[in-house]
Write an enzyme that holds these catalytic residues in place. Structure first.
Site, PDB file in Angstrom:
ATOM      1  CD  GLU A 193     -10.048   6.559   0.855  1.00  0.00           C
ATOM      2  OE1 GLU A 193      -8.899   6.419   0.404  1.00  0.00           O
ATOM      3  OE2 GLU A 193     -10.303   7.087   1.945  1.00  0.00           O
ATOM      4  CG  HIS A 220      -8.664  -2.714  -2.389  1.00  0.00           C
ATOM      5  ND1 HIS A 220      -9.615  -2.043  -3.130  1.00  0.00           N
ATOM      6  CD2 HIS A 220      -8.532  -2.014  -1.228  1.00  0.00           C
ATOM      7  CE1 HIS A 220     -10.034  -0.984  -2.457  1.00  0.00           C
ATOM      8  NE2 HIS A 220      -9.399  -0.948  -1.297  1.00  0.00           N
ATOM      9  CG  ASP A 225      -2.041   0.994   1.122  1.00  0.00           C
ATOM     10  OD1 ASP A 225      -3.204   0.575   1.012  1.00  0.00           O
ATOM     11  OD2 ASP A 225      -1.766   2.216   1.123  1.00  0.00           O
TER      12      ASP A 225
END
Ligand code: AMP
Length: 126
Positions: free
Chosen positions: A105, A110, A35
């Site tokens: 978002e 994911h 990330d």
């Protein structure tokens, strides 16, 4: 339920090679990468390569090979990072956000794998 997939979302761009990523693991149908804004010492995202908005979209429309690959890819990351409890690993938290309440978002499915420190309570107070 008909899902509309936004082909310009950031993970679609990563899959097309238009944006770089820090790959942790890649399989036929899945990609795992670090990330960009880690919330813990370990923060890996695992995505299916197919155009699925969220978990519900994926489990209802992905084929068996994609579903098997994706679920095993999540485990393969956990194993690769040595996080599996019972095998000496410190454990982890697996999160999938969806929709407004989940505060998703990026509209491409994911799974967040978080670890590397005690992560506290499951959900922060509002
Ligand atoms: P979510 O709120 O569940 O949709 O999480 C989206 C995650 O994607 C956030 O943790 C972001 O830090 C992460 N993210 C956004 N852009 C990128 C990128 N280019 N590479 C890696 N992670 C990203």
């Amino acid at each position: 339920m008909a899902y509309e997939y936004d082909t310009e979302n950031v993970f679609a761009k990563i899959l097309r090679g238009e944006i770089p990523n820090d790959t942790v693991l890649e399989t036929d149908h899945s990609l795992a990468f670090n990330d960009i804004g880690p919330q813990a010492p370990v923060h890996v995202l695992v995505i299916p390569k197919g155009p699925y908005v969220n978990w519900d979209h994926f489990v209802t429309e992905a084929n068996a090979a994609e579903i098997t690959d994706y679920t095993r890819a999540i485990h393969a990351v956990i194993e690769k990072l040595g996080l599996e409890p019972g095998t000496g690993g410190q454990g982890y938290r697996l999160i999938m956000n969806a929709g407004e309440a989940g505060v998703q978002e990026v509209p491409h499915l994911h799974a967040h794998i978080l670890s590397g420190r005690p992560l506290g309570k499951l959900v922060a107070a509002p």
